[in-house]
Design a protein around this motif. Structure first.
Motif, PDB file in Angstrom:
ATOM      1  N   ARG A  31       0.832  -1.212   0.000  1.00 22.15           N
ATOM      2  CA  ARG A  31       0.000   0.000   0.000  1.00 22.15           C
ATOM      3  C   ARG A  31       0.861   1.256   0.000  1.00 22.15           C
ATOM      4  O   ARG A  31       1.879   1.330   0.692  1.00 22.15           O
ATOM      5  CB  ARG A  31      -0.919   0.012   1.228  1.00 22.15           C
ATOM      6  CG  ARG A  31      -1.790   1.253   1.370  1.00 22.15           C
ATOM      7  CD  ARG A  31      -2.699   1.161   2.599  1.00 22.15           C
ATOM      8  NE  ARG A  31      -1.940   0.959   3.831  1.00 22.15           N
ATOM      9  CZ  ARG A  31      -1.424   1.960   4.556  1.00 22.15           C
ATOM     10  NH1 ARG A  31      -1.576   3.211   4.177  1.00 22.15           N
ATOM     11  NH2 ARG A  31      -0.767   1.683   5.666  1.00 22.15           N
ATOM     12  N   GLU A  71       0.007   5.460   0.474  1.00 19.44           N
ATOM     13  CA  GLU A  71      -1.049   6.401   0.838  1.00 19.44           C
ATOM     14  C   GLU A  71      -0.423   7.762   1.108  1.00 19.44           C
ATOM     15  O   GLU A  71       0.573   7.869   1.820  1.00 19.44           O
ATOM     16  CB  GLU A  71      -1.806   5.891   2.064  1.00 19.44           C
ATOM     17  CG  GLU A  71      -3.023   6.716   2.410  1.00 19.44           C
ATOM     18  CD  GLU A  71      -3.882   6.031   3.471  1.00 19.44           C
ATOM     19  OE1 GLU A  71      -4.798   6.709   3.988  1.00 19.44           O
ATOM     20  OE2 GLU A  71      -3.656   4.839   3.766  1.00 19.44           O
ATOM     21  N   ARG A  86      -3.310   0.152  -3.680  1.00 20.07           N
ATOM     22  CA  ARG A  86      -2.999  -1.145  -3.082  1.00 20.07           C
ATOM     23  C   ARG A  86      -2.626  -2.153  -4.166  1.00 20.07           C
ATOM     24  O   ARG A  86      -3.226  -2.190  -5.239  1.00 20.07           O
ATOM     25  CB  ARG A  86      -4.182  -1.682  -2.281  1.00 20.07           C
ATOM     26  CG  ARG A  86      -4.438  -0.940  -0.982  1.00 20.07           C
ATOM     27  CD  ARG A  86      -5.566  -1.595  -0.181  1.00 20.07           C
ATOM     28  NE  ARG A  86      -5.712  -0.990   1.132  1.00 20.07           N
ATOM     29  CZ  ARG A  86      -6.442   0.085   1.366  1.00 20.07           C
ATOM     30  NH1 ARG A  86      -7.118   0.655   0.365  1.00 20.07           N
ATOM     31  NH2 ARG A  86      -6.540   0.599   2.595  1.00 20.07           N
TER      32      ARG A  86
END
Length: 295
Positions: free
Chosen positions: A274, A276, A289
């Motif tokens: 992941r 972010e 992801r």
């Protein structure tokens, strides 16, 4: 692919002599250099061809294209997770380099994307090791490249990795690992040394071993810094080295040689699961992801 950039280290010597000693051109012999000079393929920063007898200037960059090495095809797709006018996010497979280096040129994520999207402006915002799979972000325009690269340089990206590794019954998890890691360009392996801490990782157990996973457990790895081979070294330091690692805890030449001979059956079971971050242009929260599993 981009031209090879060589920064001259000396002044007032013939250009051919300086390029003959350049480490980046160690695979190009004198005949090859002279042929490129004759074809006007060796140029300065303005794009003007250079003569082999031209006097060097220390610090000046010289550009030329190298011959492509013979490469073994990486038989895995490079799925695009997201694409817009600014970025491309892919789910990189194991064994595919992020960008050209050494014998890996065409079989790299960068070259594949430039061909697929028909643009030489695509550039990586960060890198993943060749053996590591997972989420990898590229920029599409030079105007936005620095904004996205700075996200990673300034540690404003939340990263989560997944790994498959053995279990130690006496190891208490989650565990936080903090030490000092150094990696020399002349050494394949990173190492832990005394001194100020520059590498921090958190290791958590997601699921225990089972017969289906070959006795391996699945771990969540969260790097709080970005040193080369940090997660691989930290897992080995905990006594639970990542499955398929040819360098840690000890070098395994036989394992390393498999992929170089076209055998891709023993991947490093480490995935960048992941990414972010707050988008530097829109401010919107972005989450990407990987679909790849390590078990």
């Amino acid at each position: 692919m981009d031209a090879t950039r060589v920064v001259l280290r000396t002044s007032d010597e013939p250009m051919i002599d300086a390029l003959r000693r350049a480490p980046a051109l160690s695979d190009v012999d004198e005949a090859g250099l002279l042929a490129r000079f004759a074809a006007r393929e060796i140029v300065d920063s303005s794009g003007s061809p250079i003569d082999p007898t031209t006097a060097t200037t220390a610090g000046a960059p010289i550009y030329l294209y190298r011959d492509l090495p013979e490469e073994i095809a990486i038989p895995f797709e490079l799925p695009v997770l997201h694409a817009d006018e600014d970025i491309i996010v892919v789910d990189k497979p194991h064994f595919l380099s992020t960008m050209p280096r050494g014998v890996h040129v065409v079989e790299t994520a960068l070259v594949r994307l430039r061909r697929e999207f028909g643009s030489d402006l695509i550039s990586p915002a960060h890198r993943l090791d060749r053996l590591t799979a997972g989420v990898l972000l590229f920029t599409r325009r030079p105007q936005v490249r620095r904004d996205y690269q700075n996200l990673f340089a300034d540690r404003r990206v939340d990263k989560e990795y997944r790994a498959a590794a053995p279990v130690r019954a006496d190891l208490r998890l989650p565990a936080d690992v903090a030490n000092r890691i150094l990696k020399d360009s002349s050494d394949l392996r990173a190492r832990v040394v005394d001194g100020e801490i520059n590498a921090r990782s958190r290791v958590e157990l997601i699921d225990g071993p089972s017969e289906a996973t070959g006795g391996l457990a699945e771990y969540r790895l969260t790097p709080h810094t970005g040193r080369t081979h940090q997660l691989r070294l930290h897992m080995a330091e905990l006594g639970i080295p990542i499955d398929g690692d040819p360098l840690y805890p000890v070098v395994c030449p036989e394992l390393a040689a498999l992929s170089e001979s076209g055998d891709f059956t023993r991947p490093l079971r480490l995935v960048a699961h992941r990414l972010e971050f707050d988008d530097p242009l829109s401010g919107r929260r972005r989450v990407f992801r990987s679909t790849r599993s390590v078990v």
